[in-house]
Scaffold this motif. Sequence first.
Motif, PDB file in Angstrom:
ATOM      1  N   ALA A 257      -0.981   6.766  -1.077  1.00  0.00           N
ATOM      2  CA  ALA A 257       0.222   7.057  -1.737  1.00  0.00           C
ATOM      3  C   ALA A 257       1.018   5.544  -1.520  1.00  0.00           C
ATOM      4  CB  ALA A 257       1.263   7.895  -0.612  1.00  0.00           C
ATOM      5  N   GLY A 258       0.638   4.821  -0.427  1.00  0.00           N
ATOM      6  CA  GLY A 258       1.122   3.563  -0.418  1.00  0.00           C
ATOM      7  C   GLY A 258       0.946   2.575  -1.674  1.00  0.00           C
ATOM      8  N   GLU A 259      -0.569   2.855  -1.785  1.00  0.00           N
ATOM      9  CA  GLU A 259      -1.007   1.802  -2.857  1.00  0.00           C
ATOM     10  C   GLU A 259      -0.154   2.183  -4.254  1.00  0.00           C
ATOM     11  OE1 GLU A 259      -3.682   0.368  -6.261  1.00  0.00           O
ATOM     12  OE2 GLU A 259      -2.697   2.235  -6.013  1.00  0.00           O
TER      13      GLU A 259
ATOM     14  N   TRP B 165      -1.429  -3.612   4.155  1.00  0.00           N
ATOM     15  CA  TRP B 165       0.069  -3.312   3.878  1.00  0.00           C
ATOM     16  C   TRP B 165       0.333  -1.863   3.219  1.00  0.00           C
ATOM     17  CZ3 TRP B 165       4.839  -3.921   5.146  1.00  0.00           C
ATOM     18  CH2 TRP B 165       5.491  -3.693   4.083  1.00  0.00           C
ATOM     19  N   TYR B 166      -0.651  -1.627   2.109  1.00  0.00           N
ATOM     20  CA  TYR B 166      -0.715  -0.392   1.416  1.00  0.00           C
ATOM     21  C   TYR B 166      -0.339   0.798   2.530  1.00  0.00           C
ATOM     22  CZ  TYR B 166      -1.658  -2.742  -2.818  1.00  0.00           C
ATOM     23  OH  TYR B 166      -1.483  -3.375  -4.064  1.00  0.00           O
ATOM     24  N   TYR B 167      -1.475   0.695   3.513  1.00  0.00           N
ATOM     25  CA  TYR B 167      -1.797   1.606   4.497  1.00  0.00           C
ATOM     26  C   TYR B 167      -0.514   1.706   5.552  1.00  0.00           C
ATOM     27  CZ  TYR B 167      -3.314   3.824   8.817  1.00  0.00           C
ATOM     28  OH  TYR B 167      -3.176   4.534   9.901  1.00  0.00           O
TER      29      TYR B 167
ATOM     30  N   GLY C   1     -10.642  -1.073  -0.950  1.00  0.00           N
ATOM     31  CA  GLY C   1      -9.772  -0.758  -0.013  1.00  0.00           C
ATOM     32  C   GLY C   1     -10.273   0.771   0.693  1.00  0.00           C
TER      33      GLY C   1
ATOM     34  N   TYR D 179      -2.103   8.065   3.391  1.00  0.00           N
ATOM     35  CA  TYR D 179      -1.233   7.053   3.746  1.00  0.00           C
ATOM     36  C   TYR D 179      -1.515   5.897   2.585  1.00  0.00           C
ATOM     37  CZ  TYR D 179       0.473   9.399   7.736  1.00  0.00           C
ATOM     38  OH  TYR D 179       0.890  10.362   8.485  1.00  0.00           O
ATOM     39  N   TYR D 180      -2.966   5.576   2.664  1.00  0.00           N
ATOM     40  CA  TYR D 180      -3.429   4.345   1.832  1.00  0.00           C
ATOM     41  C   TYR D 180      -3.234   4.683   0.265  1.00  0.00           C
ATOM     42  CZ  TYR D 180      -6.735   1.170  -0.337  1.00  0.00           C
ATOM     43  OH  TYR D 180      -7.246   0.198  -1.283  1.00  0.00           O
TER      44      TYR D 180
ATOM     45  N   ALA E 233       2.941   0.424   4.897  1.00  0.00           N
ATOM     46  CA  ALA E 233       3.807   1.005   4.113  1.00  0.00           C
ATOM     47  C   ALA E 233       3.886   2.678   3.793  1.00  0.00           C
ATOM     48  CB  ALA E 233       4.122   0.201   2.798  1.00  0.00           C
ATOM     49  N   GLY E 234       2.766   2.925   3.331  1.00  0.00           N
ATOM     50  CA  GLY E 234       2.617   4.480   3.222  1.00  0.00           C
ATOM     51  C   GLY E 234       2.638   5.308   4.428  1.00  0.00           C
ATOM     52  N   GLU E 235       2.165   4.973   5.477  1.00  0.00           N
ATOM     53  CA  GLU E 235       2.429   5.526   6.624  1.00  0.00           C
ATOM     54  C   GLU E 235       3.772   5.736   6.915  1.00  0.00           C
ATOM     55  OE1 GLU E 235       2.319   6.660  11.044  1.00  0.00           O
ATOM     56  OE2 GLU E 235       3.499   5.169  10.007  1.00  0.00           O
TER      57      GLU E 235
ATOM     58  N   ARG F 217      -3.541  -6.853   1.532  1.00  0.00           N
ATOM     59  CA  ARG F 217      -2.811  -5.950   0.627  1.00  0.00           C
ATOM     60  C   ARG F 217      -3.180  -4.488   0.941  1.00  0.00           C
ATOM     61  NH1 ARG F 217       1.231  -7.363  -2.592  1.00  0.00           N
ATOM     62  NH2 ARG F 217       0.735  -6.006  -3.963  1.00  0.00           N
ATOM     63  N   ALA F 218      -4.431  -4.268   1.411  1.00  0.00           N
ATOM     64  CA  ALA F 218      -4.956  -2.815   1.914  1.00  0.00           C
ATOM     65  C   ALA F 218      -4.217  -2.411   3.171  1.00  0.00           C
ATOM     66  CB  ALA F 218      -6.609  -2.657   2.063  1.00  0.00           C
TER      67      ALA F 218
ATOM     68  N   VAL G   8       3.978   1.090  -3.721  1.00  0.00           N
ATOM     69  CA  VAL G   8       4.422  -0.172  -3.702  1.00  0.00           C
ATOM     70  C   VAL G   8       3.904  -1.018  -5.149  1.00  0.00           C
ATOM     71  CG1 VAL G   8       3.468  -2.433  -2.821  1.00  0.00           C
ATOM     72  CG2 VAL G   8       3.854  -0.378  -1.188  1.00  0.00           C
TER      73      VAL G   8
END
Lengths: 225, 225
Positions: free
Chosen positions: B157-159, A153-155, B213, B154-155, A157-159, A150-151, B162
């Motif tokens: 904002a993505g968290e 993926w967050y990173y 994370g 990024y991490y 997707a955020g990027e 998940r971490a 999502v």
Amino acid sequence: MRAMPQPSAPRRTTGRPPRISREQVLDTARRIVDEDGVDRLTMRRLATEIGSTPMALYHHVSNKEELLVLLLDDYAARTLRRPRMPDRPRERVVLAAATIHEVLAACPWIVPVLTADDLMAASALWFVEQIVDGLVECGLTPERAVHGYRAIWYYTAGEIVVRTTAARRRADDDRPTYRERVFADLDPSETPRLAQVADHWAPLTAEDTYMEGLRALVDGLLATR
Amino acid sequence: MRAMPQPSAPRRTTGRPPRISREQVLDTARRIVDEDGVDRLTMRRLATEIGSTPMALYHHVSNKEELLVLLLDDYAARTLRRPRMPDRPRERVVLAAATIHEVLAACPWIVPVLTADDLMAASALWFVEQIVDGLVECGLTPERAVHGYRAIWYYTAGEIVVRTTAARRRADDDRPTYRERVFADLDPSETPRLAQVADHWAPLTAEDTYMEGLRALVDGLLATR
DNA sequence: GCTACTTTTCTTACATGTACAAAAACGCTC
DNA sequence: GAGCGTTTTTGTACATGTAAGAAAAGTAGC
């Protein structure tokens, strides 16, 4: 209650026979996006090019957002190629994430889809598996491995989201944003570090540092604190 | 070319005098969002409640997106409180990021703004400074520190993006998404790890693991490979 | 007061996603 | 073939952001 037939549902024998199919909708949508970009993909145009009406589409996709999700899955299925996986599990994690990132970053129109949902395209599951499995083989429990995925993926997707949207912003509108103005006249006594790097800020943030951040994140996830 | 006056520009003496101000627009918009949520904030309603017309608003904010950016900055300025910073620079980085995350995660309506722009609210700059400075004090070069901040952003904002969007999705529509269906019938021989955790997937991904994370990412950024 | 200019406001219009309901086109049963 | 149920298509309508231009309301110079 809307019908939403499965892609390969057995042909119904009752009711008015469909004139268009979900496949036809997806094919035409993909062509429009390829040719003119996602901004030109409207339900009206899609219907016109198919030779139908806008509301007819809604019997084959539940709404435009799902249409985009399906387009992304389709794109991923066509584009994602499974690379040869390294022996070291840590490198497998990195390579799997990097491959997904590379493919997604290449098509900026997926941004609304990325925010809308997790990455659960069927064709991407193998990569998710590689990440979770690699983390487990490095010693994480399955639970922590899922959290680690998940971490990542967050990173990832955020990027993509932040970067793509910022790029589109600059392309649409060349005036400096409100935010840029804020950053331009910052107070060196309050924020000395930022003032120090202010001149290089734009080029620095324009650099592609996804891989560095990814490696750092994976390193941190695997470090036993 | 639209005017877009600075918030505290000196009063012009020429031209038709304005009947509404940017402040008034922001105040009313904030009230609407507080009372009824961001979905109910439309340019027409905003204009009606101010006692004006929709297009008059566009002389005070350039479009709805900028209005949301301004609302977010306003919210951040009211809500963000600078915590006492720990001595160890690594902990400063973590605390600064965690504070920003906490405040942003509390107001889900910022999602389109987050994707639209970097976090450059004036009131948030101090936190960005803390992050960059902490990374530098841990031995990174200023350039790598900026890259590190970007990775953290990024991490973060993505968290938020999502997670918030997934939550809204579930609230709007209780039918299982296409993606959920894909995950439901995965092939254990292809993806054994995922099959292994499939039952716990939903609760696992529902857990809030932002801090874990974040710590992993910061650890990884500071580890000298 | 009259004209020119500037800034803000207002009116009208359009493109878009999609809700809603009526209509159309089939198979089934009688 | 008539009636019925089911599924798909179509027509109409609405809410939204906002582009374009006209109108309004002030100041400055005469």
